[in-house]
Design a protein around this motif. Structure first.
Motif, PDB file in Angstrom:
ATOM      1  N   MET A   1       2.361   1.811  -3.491  1.00  0.00           N
ATOM      2  CA  MET A   1       1.419   2.321  -4.491  1.00  0.00           C
ATOM      3  C   MET A   1       1.062   3.779  -4.230  1.00  0.00           C
ATOM      4  N   ARG A   2       0.950   4.148  -2.974  1.00  0.00           N
ATOM      5  CA  ARG A   2       0.623   5.533  -2.649  1.00  0.00           C
ATOM      6  C   ARG A   2       1.747   6.495  -3.029  1.00  0.00           C
ATOM      7  N   SER A   3       2.971   6.011  -2.931  1.00  0.00           N
ATOM      8  CA  SER A   3       4.113   6.882  -3.218  1.00  0.00           C
ATOM      9  C   SER A   3       4.500   6.880  -4.695  1.00  0.00           C
TER      10      SER A   3
ATOM     11  N   ILE B   1       0.835  -1.206   0.000  1.00  0.00           N
ATOM     12  CA  ILE B   1       0.000   0.000   0.000  1.00  0.00           C
ATOM     13  C   ILE B   1       0.866   1.252   0.000  1.00  0.00           C
ATOM     14  N   ASP B   2       1.904   1.267   0.822  1.00  0.00           N
ATOM     15  CA  ASP B   2       2.798   2.430   0.864  1.00  0.00           C
ATOM     16  C   ASP B   2       3.485   2.642  -0.485  1.00  0.00           C
TER      17      ASP B   2
ATOM     18  N   ARG C   1      -2.458  -4.360   7.642  1.00  0.00           N
ATOM     19  CA  ARG C   1      -1.176  -4.003   7.053  1.00  0.00           C
ATOM     20  C   ARG C   1      -0.072  -5.010   7.351  1.00  0.00           C
TER      21      ARG C   1
ATOM     22  N   ASP D   1       4.156   7.408  -8.674  1.00  0.00           N
ATOM     23  CA  ASP D   1       3.460   8.306  -9.603  1.00  0.00           C
ATOM     24  C   ASP D   1       3.430   7.716 -11.014  1.00  0.00           C
TER      25      ASP D   1
END
Length: 462
Positions: A173-175, A170-171, A209, A177
């Motif tokens: 994919m969030r970071s 998750i981290d 998580r 671009d």
């Protein structure tokens, strides 16, 4: 694009998905008036597929003026939706800057689909509009054979080491671009970059998580070799209800991923090709083709039909004496041939579809052929009775009624056999059964029908 709210109680019909005459007229009026603001307002709520349909429906002159007025708003997704026969024309109309911006918005699989059928100079124009990394990825995809999984896949893959946890993924994919516009799974890879499992996004987002990704992988992993045919890939997606599947090279290393939307496009194209081939029409046929292009595509198959028709006529010519003495034979002949042709086409359609979907195998081949033969025989007996009654009432001859009855049983029985056996034989010979079966089956039913009818009549009535 504005969101459209659909009333569930509304009576939706095909017309709801077709551009109305008023919409097209309003858009063309804005083009005639060079009113770009009005054109943008009218096009704003149209889906890209509807814009592509619009471009395919209007003539070349209006198409050029619309594209030039629409300008920078022309997106790459419109190019992806366009019929292949129009893409080259539209690309030549777009300015280099508009084309570059349009192509940059596409995933790699869409760019490959866009450029693979273009002329070399147009391919170069599109590839030069891409960044170096994207260009290399497209060129690598183009190095795979046409019609292979390597051409169908997209290079953008969301992947993760197999030791990651849900939180790590998750981290990441969030970071990031640089995620694909659409994806459904994360591909887990080992240190050799081999895919080992898939993790669905729904399961990922509903899991704490700290849980390792390996604990929530999907039970089955279908891996597609890059050289596998796209037809087999589409079959696998349909057969095993896949959403996405990783693609690997000769060393089993992950090189891309295929998603269900691309696989369904292949299935649609296969179905469309089968329909066109069964009708003896070129796969390249399009409503936007000119009169001369359409003639060029259809004439070869009409020439084949002339040859098969001459063969049937040759059979008839051998019974000129019988026809001259009994005029009723000339009246009833087309009925026998027509019924046989229709029955053969029914069996042929079933066979071609079964071969395409891999439902017809060596295990059930004899059973299916036997079934079609029985169906042809029973239908033949039924219509023999019907046409015998009609023939007797019409011409008052019991013998003539018997002749057409016997011919009907023979021809419908042969039609069932030919409709099933011809596609199977052609498939074994590596000839596309959808392309060639129709001419053979029609010839067989015509020749057998005429020979049976006129032959029995010559023996019995003269």
């Amino acid at each position: 694009m504005n969101e459209t709210v659909i009333n569930e109680d509304a009576d939706l019909s095909d017309a709801d998905y077709i551009l109305t005459r008023q919409q097209v007229a309003a858009i063309l009026f804005a083009v005639d008036s060079s009113d770009r603001a009005r054109l943008l307002a009218l096009m704003q709520d149209l889906h890209v597929a509807d814009i592509a349909d619009l471009l395919e429906q209007i003539n070349t002159y209006d198409r050029r003026r619309l594209i030039e007025l629409y300008g920078p708003e022309f997106g790459g997704d419109i190019l992806s939706e366009l019929d292949e026969t129009l893409r080259e024309e539209v690309i030549t109309i777009l300015t280099p800057q508009v084309l570059a911006n349009a192509v940059r918005d596409l995933d790699s699989d869409d760019v490959v689909d866009l450029v693979e059928d273009l002329e070399e100079d147009q391919q170069t124009a599109i590839l030069e509009a891409l960044d170096d990394n994207d260009r290399r990825a497209i060129e690598e995809s183009l190095s795979f054979p046409e019609g292979s999984a390597g051409r169908l896949m997209q290079r953008e893959v969301v992947q993760a080491p197999e030791f990651w946890t849900v939180g790590d993924a998750i981290d990441f994919m969030r970071s990031s671009d640089d995620l694909p516009q659409q994806f459904y799974h994360i591909v887990l890879v080992n240190p050799k970059h081999n895919p080992v499992a898939l993790v669905g996004l729904g399961r990922l987002m509903s899991t704490p998580r700290e849980v390792p990704l390996l604990d929530i992988v999907e039970p089955d992993l279908q891996v597609m070799p890059a050289l596998k045919s796209e037809t087999d890939v589409a079959y696998a997606f349909n057969q095993y209800h896949l959403i996405s599947a990783p693609v690997v090279d000769d060393h089993q290393r992950l090189v891309g991923i295929i998603t269900i939307d691309d696989a369904m496009v292949v299935l649609d194209e296969e179905h469309e090709q089968d329909i066109l081939r069964l009708a003896g029409v070129s796969e390249e046929s399009s409503l936007s083709d000119s009169v001369f292009e359409t003639i060029r595509q259809r004439i070869p198959w009409l020439i084949v039909n002339v040859g098969t028709a001459c063969l049937a006529a040759l059979v008839i010519s051998n019974f000129e004496e019988a026809i001259a003495q009994i005029v009723a034979l000339a009246v009833l002949m087309p009925i026998v041939a027509s019924m046989g042709g229709n029955a053969g086409t029914q069996a042929l359609t079933v066979a071609v579809r079964a071969i395409a979907t891999k439902d017809l195998t060596s295990a059930n081949l004899l059973r299916v052929i036997g079934r079609e033969a029985c169906v042809g025989l029973i239908n033949g007996v039924f219509f023999a009775c019907v046409l015998a009654v009609i023939g007797f009432i019409w011409f008052g001859s019991a013998k003539l009624a018997g002749v057409i009855a016997i011919a009907m049983v023979i021809n419908l029985f042969v039609a069932g056999l030919a409709g099933m056996c011809v596609p199977v034989v052609l498939d074994k010979l590596k000839v596309d059964p959808a392309l060639a079966s129709g001419a053979f089956v029609t010839t067989i039913t015509d020749v057998v029908g005429f020979f049976a009818f006129l032959g029995v009549a010559s023996i019995w009535l003269l």
